[in-house]
Design a protein around this motif. Structure first.
Motif, PDB file in Angstrom:
ATOM      1  N   VAL A 118       4.809  48.670  15.204  1.00 54.16           N
ATOM      2  CA  VAL A 118       5.389  49.760  15.982  1.00 54.16           C
ATOM      3  C   VAL A 118       5.441  50.984  15.082  1.00 54.16           C
ATOM      4  O   VAL A 118       5.858  50.891  13.924  1.00 54.16           O
ATOM      5  N   ASP A 119       5.023  52.131  15.608  1.00 52.02           N
ATOM      6  CA  ASP A 119       4.982  53.325  14.751  1.00 52.02           C
ATOM      7  C   ASP A 119       5.164  54.581  15.593  1.00 52.02           C
ATOM      8  O   ASP A 119       4.257  54.992  16.311  1.00 52.02           O
ATOM      9  N   GLN A 120       6.329  55.167  15.481  1.00 55.56           N
ATOM     10  CA  GLN A 120       6.645  56.352  16.291  1.00 55.56           C
ATOM     11  C   GLN A 120       5.830  57.567  15.874  1.00 55.56           C
ATOM     12  O   GLN A 120       5.310  58.304  16.711  1.00 55.56           O
ATOM     13  N   ARG A 121       5.706  57.792  14.559  1.00 55.87           N
ATOM     14  CA  ARG A 121       5.082  59.031  14.082  1.00 55.87           C
ATOM     15  C   ARG A 121       3.611  58.873  13.721  1.00 55.87           C
ATOM     16  O   ARG A 121       2.937  59.845  13.392  1.00 55.87           O
ATOM     17  N   ILE A 122       3.120  57.663  13.730  1.00 54.72           N
ATOM     18  CA  ILE A 122       1.706  57.342  13.520  1.00 54.72           C
ATOM     19  C   ILE A 122       1.180  57.830  12.172  1.00 54.72           C
ATOM     20  O   ILE A 122       0.019  58.217  12.046  1.00 54.72           O
ATOM     21  N   PHE A 123       2.026  57.796  11.133  1.00 54.23           N
ATOM     22  CA  PHE A 123       1.543  58.069   9.784  1.00 54.23           C
ATOM     23  C   PHE A 123       1.097  56.786   9.095  1.00 54.23           C
ATOM     24  O   PHE A 123       0.395  56.832   8.086  1.00 54.23           O
ATOM     25  N   GLY A 124       1.545  55.646   9.631  1.00 54.60           N
ATOM     26  CA  GLY A 124       1.176  54.364   9.054  1.00 54.60           C
ATOM     27  C   GLY A 124      -0.037  53.784   9.754  1.00 54.60           C
ATOM     28  O   GLY A 124      -0.750  54.464  10.494  1.00 54.60           O
ATOM     29  N   GLY A 125      -0.263  52.499   9.527  1.00 53.43           N
ATOM     30  CA  GLY A 125      -1.399  51.857  10.173  1.00 53.43           C
ATOM     31  C   GLY A 125      -1.689  50.490   9.589  1.00 53.43           C
ATOM     32  O   GLY A 125      -1.062  50.047   8.617  1.00 53.43           O
ATOM     33  N   MET A 126      -2.659  49.804  10.197  1.00 50.71           N
ATOM     34  CA  MET A 126      -3.127  48.510   9.726  1.00 50.71           C
ATOM     35  C   MET A 126      -4.632  48.582   9.535  1.00 50.71           C
ATOM     36  O   MET A 126      -5.330  49.282  10.275  1.00 50.71           O
ATOM     37  N   PHE A 127      -5.126  47.865   8.525  1.00 49.60           N
ATOM     38  CA  PHE A 127      -6.565  47.853   8.279  1.00 49.60           C
ATOM     39  C   PHE A 127      -6.901  46.670   7.379  1.00 49.60           C
ATOM     40  O   PHE A 127      -6.009  46.067   6.757  1.00 49.60           O
ATOM     41  N   LEU A 128      -8.163  46.322   7.317  1.00 48.64           N
ATOM     42  CA  LEU A 128      -8.625  45.235   6.460  1.00 48.64           C
ATOM     43  C   LEU A 128      -9.137  45.807   5.144  1.00 48.64           C
ATOM     44  O   LEU A 128      -9.760  46.867   5.119  1.00 48.64           O
ATOM     45  N   SER A 129      -8.846  45.107   4.065  1.00 48.89           N
ATOM     46  CA  SER A 129      -9.264  45.545   2.739  1.00 48.89           C
ATOM     47  C   SER A 129      -9.743  44.345   1.939  1.00 48.89           C
ATOM     48  O   SER A 129      -9.127  43.269   2.006  1.00 48.89           O
ATOM     49  N   PRO A 130     -10.830  44.477   1.176  1.00 53.52           N
ATOM     50  CA  PRO A 130     -11.249  43.367   0.311  1.00 53.52           C
ATOM     51  C   PRO A 130     -10.163  43.038  -0.709  1.00 53.52           C
ATOM     52  O   PRO A 130      -9.413  43.917  -1.136  1.00 53.52           O
ATOM     53  N   LEU A 131     -10.074  41.777  -1.100  1.00 52.77           N
ATOM     54  CA  LEU A 131      -9.219  41.361  -2.203  1.00 52.77           C
ATOM     55  C   LEU A 131     -10.051  41.368  -3.475  1.00 52.77           C
ATOM     56  O   LEU A 131     -11.156  40.814  -3.508  1.00 52.77           O
ATOM     57  N   VAL A 132      -9.546  42.011  -4.514  1.00 56.46           N
ATOM     58  CA  VAL A 132     -10.288  42.126  -5.774  1.00 56.46           C
ATOM     59  C   VAL A 132      -9.419  41.577  -6.905  1.00 56.46           C
ATOM     60  O   VAL A 132      -8.188  41.507  -6.789  1.00 56.46           O
ATOM     61  N   PRO A 133     -10.029  41.178  -8.031  1.00 52.25           N
ATOM     62  CA  PRO A 133      -9.245  40.640  -9.156  1.00 52.25           C
ATOM     63  C   PRO A 133      -8.307  41.694  -9.748  1.00 52.25           C
ATOM     64  O   PRO A 133      -8.647  42.874  -9.831  1.00 52.25           O
ATOM     65  N   THR A 134      -7.126  41.253 -10.171  1.00 46.93           N
ATOM     66  CA  THR A 134      -6.214  42.150 -10.872  1.00 46.93           C
ATOM     67  C   THR A 134      -6.762  42.412 -12.272  1.00 46.93           C
ATOM     68  O   THR A 134      -7.422  41.556 -12.869  1.00 46.93           O
ATOM     69  N   THR A 135      -6.483  43.583 -12.812  1.00 45.51           N
ATOM     70  CA  THR A 135      -7.035  43.945 -14.121  1.00 45.51           C
ATOM     71  C   THR A 135      -6.388  43.177 -15.262  1.00 45.51           C
ATOM     72  O   THR A 135      -7.000  43.011 -16.326  1.00 45.51           O
ATOM     73  N   ASP A 136      -5.154  42.686 -15.062  1.00 46.97           N
ATOM     74  CA  ASP A 136      -4.460  41.978 -16.135  1.00 46.97           C
ATOM     75  C   ASP A 136      -4.456  40.463 -15.974  1.00 46.97           C
ATOM     76  O   ASP A 136      -3.924  39.737 -16.810  1.00 46.97           O
ATOM     77  N   GLY A 137      -5.056  39.973 -14.880  1.00 49.63           N
ATOM     78  CA  GLY A 137      -5.142  38.530 -14.674  1.00 49.63           C
ATOM     79  C   GLY A 137      -3.896  37.883 -14.113  1.00 49.63           C
ATOM     80  O   GLY A 137      -3.874  36.667 -13.901  1.00 49.63           O
ATOM     81  N   TYR A 138      -2.857  38.679 -13.849  1.00 52.94           N
ATOM     82  CA  TYR A 138      -1.627  38.150 -13.257  1.00 52.94           C
ATOM     83  C   TYR A 138      -1.686  38.273 -11.737  1.00 52.94           C
ATOM     84  O   TYR A 138      -2.530  38.999 -11.188  1.00 52.94           O
ATOM     85  N   PRO A 139      -0.780  37.588 -11.014  1.00 54.70           N
ATOM     86  CA  PRO A 139      -0.757  37.694  -9.547  1.00 54.70           C
ATOM     87  C   PRO A 139      -0.648  39.138  -9.074  1.00 54.70           C
ATOM     88  O   PRO A 139      -0.063  39.991  -9.757  1.00 54.70           O
ATOM     89  N   GLY A 140      -1.215  39.391  -7.890  1.00 53.91           N
ATOM     90  CA  GLY A 140      -1.291  40.761  -7.379  1.00 53.91           C
ATOM     91  C   GLY A 140       0.045  41.407  -7.095  1.00 53.91           C
ATOM     92  O   GLY A 140       0.174  42.633  -7.183  1.00 53.91           O
ATOM     93  N   GLY A 141       1.049  40.600  -6.751  1.00 53.40           N
ATOM     94  CA  GLY A 141       2.347  41.178  -6.441  1.00 53.40           C
ATOM     95  C   GLY A 141       3.318  40.111  -5.987  1.00 53.40           C
ATOM     96  O   GLY A 141       3.013  38.906  -6.021  1.00 53.40           O
ATOM     97  N   ALA A 142       4.480  40.536  -5.525  1.00 55.83           N
ATOM     98  CA  ALA A 142       5.502  39.608  -5.049  1.00 55.83           C
ATOM     99  C   ALA A 142       4.975  38.817  -3.863  1.00 55.83           C
ATOM    100  O   ALA A 142       4.414  39.377  -2.926  1.00 55.83           O
ATOM    101  N   GLY A 143       5.128  37.504  -3.908  1.00 57.27           N
ATOM    102  CA  GLY A 143       4.668  36.646  -2.823  1.00 57.27           C
ATOM    103  C   GLY A 143       3.316  36.023  -3.061  1.00 57.27           C
ATOM    104  O   GLY A 143       2.829  35.252  -2.228  1.00 57.27           O
ATOM    105  N   SER A 144       2.685  36.325  -4.205  1.00 58.30           N
ATOM    106  CA  SER A 144       1.346  35.800  -4.479  1.00 58.30           C
ATOM    107  C   SER A 144       1.330  35.025  -5.786  1.00 58.30           C
ATOM    108  O   SER A 144       2.057  35.359  -6.730  1.00 58.30           O
ATOM    109  N   ILE A 145       0.489  33.992  -5.840  1.00 58.55           N
ATOM    110  CA  ILE A 145       0.243  33.291  -7.096  1.00 58.55           C
ATOM    111  C   ILE A 145      -1.202  33.494  -7.536  1.00 58.55           C
ATOM    112  O   ILE A 145      -1.618  32.985  -8.580  1.00 58.55           O
ATOM    113  N   GLN A 146      -1.969  34.242  -6.739  1.00 57.93           N
ATOM    114  CA  GLN A 146      -3.378  34.476  -7.022  1.00 57.93           C
ATOM    115  C   GLN A 146      -3.563  35.790  -7.784  1.00 57.93           C
ATOM    116  O   GLN A 146      -2.899  36.782  -7.469  1.00 57.93           O
TER     117      GLN A 146
END
Length: 308
Positions: A118-146
């Motif tokens: 839901v987006d009233q002002r339409i500044f946001g959005g959804m889209f698909l993006s490739p997953l790429v390796p992190t530069t430091d070899g650690y998980p990409g962010g909170a919620g991931s172990i990859q």
């Protein structure tokens, strides 16, 4: 605009309700909300249908869901922008006025089966993006172990509460620049997740002026600021985020309450708590900043002297 705590609250909710669920169908009700998907709305619907939402990941203010069922590692990115909401609803629930995208999920006895953007002002959005390796070899962010990150978020630094972040990196990044301290900590390439509200709160807690030049910052001051950023973010997370706007809600539509604990932001003309505790009189001041406002105490956050 939602900052790290608000986005993390959404991530936790999505992880509970939609992780590991199959997407049975997708309906784009407003193509503007998938404008960053370069192959268009129809391709967005067709590509997502049949995928499984494997995990829900956040770095800074960026949020994405790893997908299972596509030939290449891919993420569904949800950019909340100024007013975007991700809500989990039952199919028979009335459509929200500004509903833009609907994902119908495989039924689960203990969970609603629609994920709505839901987006009233339409500044946001959804889209698909490739997953790429992190530069430091650690998980990409909170919620991931990859050790993978959505390519759309690969340019941003690790965030304030990321356990894989090296605090020394903040000091080094600040000393390499010559800019105002507040402007620097809002730079997502230096440290991510910090927005206007939490920047003011952390600077107040650290007793530092946002006008301080980063090239002159001392290591002990950066340590104080880093600790303040972590503390402010942690307390905001515990409170469910800051909700000045009814748009900032979690996946069940509930608002956060950290706004009740603010020491600087939005307190123009009110007594500085720290000064009052120390027997001094000082009022929080507001100054224009990048089209917004900055709030600080002129006494315990002294401005740097101007060079003649």
């Amino acid at each position: 605009m939602p900052e790290l705590p608000e986005v993390e609250v959404v991530r936790v909710g999505l992880d509970k309700w939609v992780r590991a669920r199959l997407i049975e169908s997708v309906q784009v009700l407003d193509p503007r909300s998938v404008r960053r998907h370069i192959d268009g709305a129809q391709d967005f619907e067709e590509t997502l249908t049949g995928c499984t939402l494997r995990s829900v990941v956040r770095r800074g203010k960026f949020l994405w869901m790893d997908l299972e069922g596509l030939p290449e590692p891919t993420a569904l990115v949800a950019h909340l922008g100024m007013s975007g909401q991700l809500l989990v609803e039952e199919p028979d629930a009335e459509d929200e006025k500004h509903l833009k995208v609907r994902l119908s999920l495989a039924e689960r006895s203990d969970a609603p089966s629609e994920l709505r953007f839901v987006d009233q002002r339409i500044f946001g959005g959804m889209f698909l993006s490739p997953l790429v390796p992190t530069t430091d070899g650690y998980p990409g962010g909170a919620g991931s172990i990859q050790p993978l990150i959505a390519q759309a978020a690969a340019h941003i630094a690790r965030d304030v509460v990321d356990p894989h972040r090296d605090p020394n990196d903040l000091y080094l990044a600040l000393r390499k620049r010559s800019t105002d301290l507040k402007r620097a900590i809002l730079d997502q390439g230096i440290i991510s997740g910090v927005g206007n509200i939490y920047a003011d709160e952390a600077l107040w807690q650290a007793g530092l002026s946002g006008l301080r030049n980063t090239a002159t910052i001392r290591r002990q001051e950066v340590t104080r600021l880093d600790n303040a950023l972590i503390d402010v973010m942690t307390r905001a997370l515990d409170a469910g985020g800051t909700s000045f706007d009814s748009l900032y809600v979690n996946v069940n539509g509930a608002s956060g309450y950290f706004s009740r604990s603010l020491n600087a932001y939005g307190r123009e003309g009110k007594t500085c708590h720290r000064c009052a505790d120390n027997g001094r009189e000082s009022l929080i001041r507001r100054d224009p900043f990048m089209g917004r406002s900055s709030y600080s105490c002129p006494v315990c956050q002294p401005r740097p002297r101007r060079r003649r």
